[in-house]
Design an enzyme around this catalytic site. Structure first.
Site, PDB file in Angstrom:
ATOM      1  N   ASN A 247       0.870  -1.171   0.000  1.00 44.11           N
ATOM      2  CA  ASN A 247       0.000   0.000   0.000  1.00 44.11           C
ATOM      3  C   ASN A 247       0.909   1.223   0.000  1.00 44.11           C
ATOM      4  OD1 ASN A 247      -1.830   2.004   0.443  1.00 44.11           O
ATOM      5  ND2 ASN A 247      -2.742   1.101   2.269  1.00 44.11           N
TER       6      ASN A 247
ATOM      7  N   ARG B  18     -11.303  15.412   7.563  1.00 48.91           N
ATOM      8  CA  ARG B  18     -12.070  15.808   6.362  1.00 48.91           C
ATOM      9  C   ARG B  18     -13.476  16.257   6.758  1.00 48.91           C
ATOM     10  NH1 ARG B  18     -10.968  10.405   3.043  1.00 48.91           N
ATOM     11  NH2 ARG B  18      -9.200  10.005   4.374  1.00 48.91           N
TER      12      ARG B  18
ATOM     13  N   HIS C 176     -13.016   2.853  -0.120  1.00 45.75           N
ATOM     14  CA  HIS C 176     -13.092   1.823   0.938  1.00 45.75           C
ATOM     15  C   HIS C 176     -13.780   0.556   0.420  1.00 45.75           C
ATOM     16  CE1 HIS C 176     -13.065   5.082   4.335  1.00 45.75           C
ATOM     17  NE2 HIS C 176     -11.852   4.594   4.149  1.00 45.75           N
TER      18      HIS C 176
ATOM     19  N   ARG D 217      -2.615  -2.301  -3.352  1.00 39.28           N
ATOM     20  CA  ARG D 217      -3.848  -1.549  -3.123  1.00 39.28           C
ATOM     21  C   ARG D 217      -3.782  -0.271  -3.951  1.00 39.28           C
ATOM     22  NH1 ARG D 217      -5.040   3.112   0.926  1.00 39.28           N
ATOM     23  NH2 ARG D 217      -7.221   3.387   0.469  1.00 39.28           N
TER      24      ARG D 217
ATOM     25  N   GLU E  69      -8.857  -5.643   5.222  1.00 41.17           N
ATOM     26  CA  GLU E  69      -8.573  -5.229   3.847  1.00 41.17           C
ATOM     27  C   GLU E  69      -7.407  -6.018   3.267  1.00 41.17           C
ATOM     28  OE1 GLU E  69      -8.921  -1.166   5.468  1.00 41.17           O
ATOM     29  OE2 GLU E  69      -9.580  -0.625   3.462  1.00 41.17           O
TER      30      GLU E  69
END
Ligand code: ADP
Length: 403
Positions: free
Chosen positions: A9, A231, A171, A83, A375
């Site tokens: 990742n 965010r 996601h 990823r 994940e």
């Protein structure tokens, strides 16, 4: 079938990597951070569970991967799964070829911070392991089943047809894993209507019908939707005009504010970390209390609106650092959804141990579950799947030549 899959990742200045050893049901993790600076270092654990902390001053992605992977000693991977945040309109994991690299590059305007870093990671692992199959697993792919009425924005059509302006969602690996696993636990694998709430530093919700995403809270970018750590999630788009006209801010400053200085951090003026905010709220910090309330209310509102994508709601799955660990946030959020008939068992909710799966409703109304996300496991599985298909195709081709 590969026995060990390396998951990469790659961010702009960091790389998370994990080696999943299937036969030993074991994972080795590492994080290389501050790449390209004198403070570059690798932290992680070895196979013997020993902590690792190595300084690699000024190392770039390739050097960091070389050093990190040399610690894996005898455990050379059989395949590599990357990823990738944005896959444009790609709908599933893909074997990395020049064409797929081009497609990841073409999606760069939609993920300007992430996709270039992923390409650096792919380049580095290709040089390090030229003979291994490498697979791209996209955060956006799971949401490609959304209908047009969920993914189109109400803006002029040419922005979609000529510039790919639409909702993509993110996601996806987590929502896919959690809804598959959760519906399996509920005895109806990939059947029925489910809502998922992935609540971490980034947070999003998803509506899933018979195993497919039909709507999600994130959009063109991962800024849309819920209140997150830093965010803002949804704001009135005219806020941009207001800030420009009244404060003289340019678009870059506004973008930075909405991505890095807003959300829980902006509301509380204290922290982006939910644990810190819950502690501060308990000690009477009113800004922290309000930040938590806005987070839960907006989450409930998002779940209620996503339910429009489902013919019926069979249940809700919580996941992510906050969703898995905070009984308080789960209870507060469900308190805003009384009309959905959710009936939380306060006892089961409070007793659920960290990191465990469990059902937390009282047995009436839609089911409520906590499902820890995986994940990495999902990326490894999708990588294995693509490699297995490749092996089958090669074998069929060989058989055809022999015949
Ligand atoms: P990321 O999106 O970076 O993977 P995580 O899924 O690890 O993040 O989630 C991080 C968030 O989870 C932080 O806000 C952290 O405070 C929160 N968190 C972790 N444990 C708890 C807990 N026991 N109670 C409340 N929040 C928690």
């Amino acid at each position: 079938m590969p026995n060990s899959v390396l998951i990469i990742n790659c961010g702009s200045s960091s790389i998370k990597f994990a080696l999943l050893l299937k036969d030993q049901n074991f994972r080795i993790h590492g994080l290389a951070e501050n790449l390209g600076t004198p403070e570059a270092r690798i932290k992680g654990v070895t196979l013997g569970n020993e902590p690792v902390d190595i300084k690699i001053p000024n190392a770039d992605h390739k050097e960091a991967l070389e050093v990190g992977l040399s610690r894996l000693a005898n455990h050379k991977p059989d395949a590599i799964g990357h990823r990738i945040v944005h896959g444009g309109t790609l709908t599933q994991a893909e074997l990395i070829t020049d064409d797929i690299i081009d497609k990841i590059r073409q999606a760069t305007p939609l993920a300007p911070l992430h996709n270039p870093a992923h390409l650096v990671g792919i380049e580095a692992t290709k040089r390090l392991f030229p003979d291994l199959p490498q697979v791209a697993v996209f955060d956006t792919a799971f949401h490609q089943t959304m209908p047009a009425h969920a993914y189109r924005y109400a803006v002029p059509k040419f922005l979609y047809t000529e510039h790919n302006v639409r909702r993509y969602g993110f996601h996806g690996t987590s929502h896919a894993y959690v809804s598959d696993r959760g519906s399996e636990l509920a005895g109806s694998f990939k059947q029925g209507g489910w809502l998922t709430a992935h609540l971490g530093n980034g947070s999003s919700t998803c509506a899933i019908w018979n195993g497919q995403s039909v709507d999600t809270s994130m959009g063109l970018t991962p800024l849309e939707g819920l209140v997150m750590g830093t965010r803002s999630g949804d704001v009135d788009p005219s806020l941009h005009r207001f800030l420009e006209a009244n404060l003289g801010w340019d678009i870059y400053k506004i973008d930075k504010m909405l991505n890095s200085q807003s959300g829980l951090l902006g509301l509380s003026n204290l922290s982006n970390d939910m644990r810190t905010l819950i502690e501060a709220s308990e000690q009477g910090n009113e800004d922290a209390t309000l930040a938590i309330e806005v987070f839960c209310y907006r989450l409930a509102k998002s779940l209620a609106s996503l339910s429009c994508g489902l013919p019926r709601v069979d249940g809700l799955f919580f996941t992510g650092g906050i969703g898995e660990n905070s009984a308080y946030i789960r209870e507060k959020t469900l308190g805003y959804l009384p009309h959905f008939g959710f009936n939380l068992s306060v006892e089961a909710n409070n007793n659920l141990k960290r990191g465990t799966e469990g059902r937390i409703d009282a047995g009436t109304g839609p089911q409520i579950w906590v499902v820890p996300t995986d994940e990495e496991g999902r990326i490894a599985k999708e990588t294995e799947h693509v490699v297995a298909e490749l092996t089958t195709t090669k074998k069929t081709e060989q058989d055809a030549v022999v015949a």
